[in-house]
Design an enzyme around this catalytic site. Structure first.
Site, PDB file in Angstrom:
ATOM      1  N   SER A  90     153.761  41.377   2.331  1.00 49.01           N
ATOM      2  CA  SER A  90     154.315  42.663   2.727  1.00 49.01           C
ATOM      3  C   SER A  90     153.421  43.379   3.721  1.00 49.01           C
ATOM      4  O   SER A  90     153.779  44.437   4.222  1.00 49.01           O
ATOM      5  CB  SER A  90     154.518  43.549   1.496  1.00 49.01           C
ATOM      6  OG  SER A  90     153.284  43.789   0.850  1.00 49.01           O
ATOM      7  N   GLY A 134     158.319  49.802 -10.206  1.00 41.91           N
ATOM      8  CA  GLY A 134     157.913  48.397 -10.120  1.00 41.91           C
ATOM      9  C   GLY A 134     157.083  47.967 -11.300  1.00 41.91           C
ATOM     10  O   GLY A 134     155.957  47.501 -11.161  1.00 41.91           O
ATOM     11  N   LYS A 185     142.374  42.331   0.343  1.00 42.51           N
ATOM     12  CA  LYS A 185     142.999  41.028   0.550  1.00 42.51           C
ATOM     13  C   LYS A 185     142.144  40.060   1.371  1.00 42.51           C
ATOM     14  O   LYS A 185     142.294  38.831   1.235  1.00 42.51           O
ATOM     15  CB  LYS A 185     144.359  41.210   1.231  1.00 42.51           C
ATOM     16  CG  LYS A 185     145.428  41.849   0.367  1.00 42.51           C
ATOM     17  CD  LYS A 185     145.978  40.875  -0.658  1.00 42.51           C
ATOM     18  CE  LYS A 185     147.206  41.424  -1.348  1.00 42.51           C
ATOM     19  NZ  LYS A 185     147.805  40.463  -2.299  1.00 42.51           N
ATOM     20  N   SER A 232     142.386  50.079  -3.431  1.00 43.22           N
ATOM     21  CA  SER A 232     142.607  48.723  -2.926  1.00 43.22           C
ATOM     22  C   SER A 232     142.946  48.618  -1.448  1.00 43.22           C
ATOM     23  O   SER A 232     142.845  47.532  -0.875  1.00 43.22           O
ATOM     24  CB  SER A 232     143.718  48.039  -3.745  1.00 43.22           C
ATOM     25  OG  SER A 232     144.922  48.786  -3.669  1.00 43.22           O
ATOM     26  N   GLU A 254     150.824  50.330 -12.145  1.00 47.97           N
ATOM     27  CA  GLU A 254     152.006  49.998 -11.355  1.00 47.97           C
ATOM     28  C   GLU A 254     152.792  51.261 -11.036  1.00 47.97           C
ATOM     29  O   GLU A 254     152.738  52.235 -11.804  1.00 47.97           O
ATOM     30  CB  GLU A 254     152.930  49.050 -12.129  1.00 47.97           C
ATOM     31  CG  GLU A 254     152.372  47.673 -12.364  1.00 47.97           C
ATOM     32  CD  GLU A 254     153.375  46.781 -13.078  1.00 47.97           C
ATOM     33  OE1 GLU A 254     153.743  45.744 -12.502  1.00 47.97           O
ATOM     34  OE2 GLU A 254     153.780  47.127 -14.210  1.00 47.97           O
ATOM     35  N   ASP A 295     157.186  45.467 -13.423  1.00 44.07           N
ATOM     36  CA  ASP A 295     157.437  44.102 -13.881  1.00 44.07           C
ATOM     37  C   ASP A 295     156.310  43.560 -14.749  1.00 44.07           C
ATOM     38  O   ASP A 295     156.559  42.869 -15.737  1.00 44.07           O
ATOM     39  CB  ASP A 295     157.691  43.165 -12.690  1.00 44.07           C
ATOM     40  CG  ASP A 295     156.556  43.179 -11.693  1.00 44.07           C
ATOM     41  OD1 ASP A 295     156.263  44.261 -11.132  1.00 44.07           O
ATOM     42  OD2 ASP A 295     155.953  42.118 -11.445  1.00 44.07           O
TER      43      ASP A 295
END
Length: 322
Positions: free
Chosen positions: A81, A211, A56, A307, A207, A213
Site C-alpha cells: 500500500s 480494520g 519497512k 511506525s 488496529e 482482523d
C-alpha cells in the site's frame, strides 16, 4: 518436544548486524507532557525517521540482501500500500537490482512518487476488487522475479523486529510495548525481540476500529477475514492477518487495542504540536491508543513504536484540520 519458532531473537540480532550502517538507528523521543497524559514513562521509537520514512526498510533490506547475485540481476517483485513499496525499491537500488511493485490505485500520491523515485516500476490495481498477492505472484512468475511480500517472510519479520531490539537496548526493559498492526510483521518481529529479552513485558497491538482482523482472529483462535477496511490508516487496511505472522502473534501478543479515526487524528495533532514530529495515520495508531486511554492497566514503563511518517502536506492538513 516443541517446534522451532519461525523467527527467533537470534534471527533479529542477525538482521540487526546486517542492517548496521545501512538502516538508521532511529532516535527515541521523550515528553514530560506525554508522560503526564499517559501516567507512565513513555519511550517513543521514531521509525518515521527511518530511511523511506518508515520501519519497512529494515525488513526489506534484510530480505533483499540475502538474494543471490543471479536473482538480484533478474529483479524483485512485491505488493504494497505504500511504505513497503518504497522500502523494496530502495533496497533493490542499494543492491544494484530493480523492482516491480503492485500498488493500489488510491495509494497516496507521495508514496507512489517516492517508490518511483527509487526506480521502481509501478503496477496498479483496485484494492476493493483486486487480489494484490495474485497479481504480484503472476508478475514474478512471468518475469522471473524474486517475490518479497510485505510481511509473510521470516527475514522481513526479523528485520522489523530490530526496531524494538534497538529500543530496549537504549532504554532498558519495558513493561509494555505498543505496536501498530497491519499484516502483523512489525508486531511479530517486535514481540519476538522483546519477549526474547524479557518474559515480563506485555505486547499490545493497535488496529483501527474498521480494520480489526487481528483482534477478531486472536479471539477466534484462527485467521478471520473482514471486508476491506475503510480508514484513514491506509497502511493498516488489512483484510486478514498473514498466516506466518499470525502463527507468531497468537503465541506472543497479549492483546489488541482498537482506535478510531478521530483518535488517530488527535494523536497526529499531538505529535505535531507537542512533539514536533510528523506521523502518517498508520504511524500514529500506537500513540493514539496510549493518549485515548484504549489500553488497560498502563504500567510504569511504556514503549511505543511510531511506525511511519509518509504523509504529504495537503493530506496531513486535510486529516488534522478535520
Amino acid at each position: 518436544m516443541t517446534s522451532t519458532p519461525p523467527v527467533t531473537l537470534d534471527d533479529v540480532r542477525d538482521a540487526a548486524a546486517r542492517l548496521k550502517g545501512v538502516a538508521h538507528r532511529t532516535p527515541v523521543l521523550r515528553s514530560r507532557t506525554l508522560d503526564a497524559r499517559v501516567g507512565a514513562e513513555v519511550f517513543l521509537k521514531c521509525e518515521n525517521q527511518q530511511r523511506v520514512g518508515a520501519f519497512k526498510f529494515r525488513g526489506a533490506y534484510n530480505a533483499v540482501s540475502r538474494l543471490s547475485p543471479e536473482q538480484l540481476a533478474k529483479g524483485i517483485a512485491s505488493f504494497s500500500s505504500g511504505n513497503h513499496a518504497q522500502a523494496v525499491a530502495l533496497a533493490a537500488r542499494e543492491l544494484g537490482s530493480g523492482a516491480v511493485i503492485v500498488m493500489p490505485e488510491d495509494t497516496p500520491a507521495s508514496k507512489r512518487a517516492a517508490a518511483e523515485g527509487y526506480g521502481a516500476e509501478i503496477v496498479t490495481y483496485d484494492r476493493y476488487t483486486g487480489d494484490r498477492e495474485a497479481i504480484g505472484a503472476t508478475l514474478a512468475a512471468e518475469r522471473g522475479l524474486a517475490l518479497i511480500p510485505p510481511y509473510e517472510h521470516p527475514h522481513i519479520i526479523a528485520g522489523q523486529g530490530t526496531a524494538a531490539l534497538e529500543l530496549v537496548e537504549e532504554v532498558g526493559e519495558l513493561d509494555l510495548l505498543l505496536v501498530p498492526v497491519g499484516g502483523g510483521g512489525l508486531i511479530a518481529g517486535s514481540a519476538t525481540a522483546v519477549k526474547g529479552l524479557s518474559d515480563g513485558v506485555r505486547v499490545v497491538g493497535v488496529e483501527p476500529e474498521a480494520g480489526d482482523d487481528t483482534k477478531r482472529s486472536l479471539a477466534a483462535g484462527h485467521r478471520v477475514t473482514i471486508p476491506v477496511p475503510r480508514t484513514i490508516a491506509d497502511g493498516q487496511a488489512a483484510e486478514i492477518p498473514g498466516e506466518l505472522t499470525f502463527s507468531i502473534n497468537r503465541r506472543l501478543v497479549d492483546d489488541i487495542a482498537l482506535v478510531s479515526d478521530d483518535d488517530i487524528r488527535d494523536a497526529m495533532r499531538f505529535a505535531f504540536e507537542r512533539l514536533k514530529t510528523v506521523l502518517e495515520p498508520s504511524g500514529a495508531t500506537a500513540l493514539a491508543a496510549a493518549l485515548s486511554g484504549r489500553v488497560d492497566r498502563v504500567p510504569p514503563r511504556v514503549g511505543i513504536i511510531l511506525s511511519g511518517g509518509n504523509v504529504d502536506a495537503r493530506r496531513f492538513a486535510e486529516i488534522c484540520g478535520t
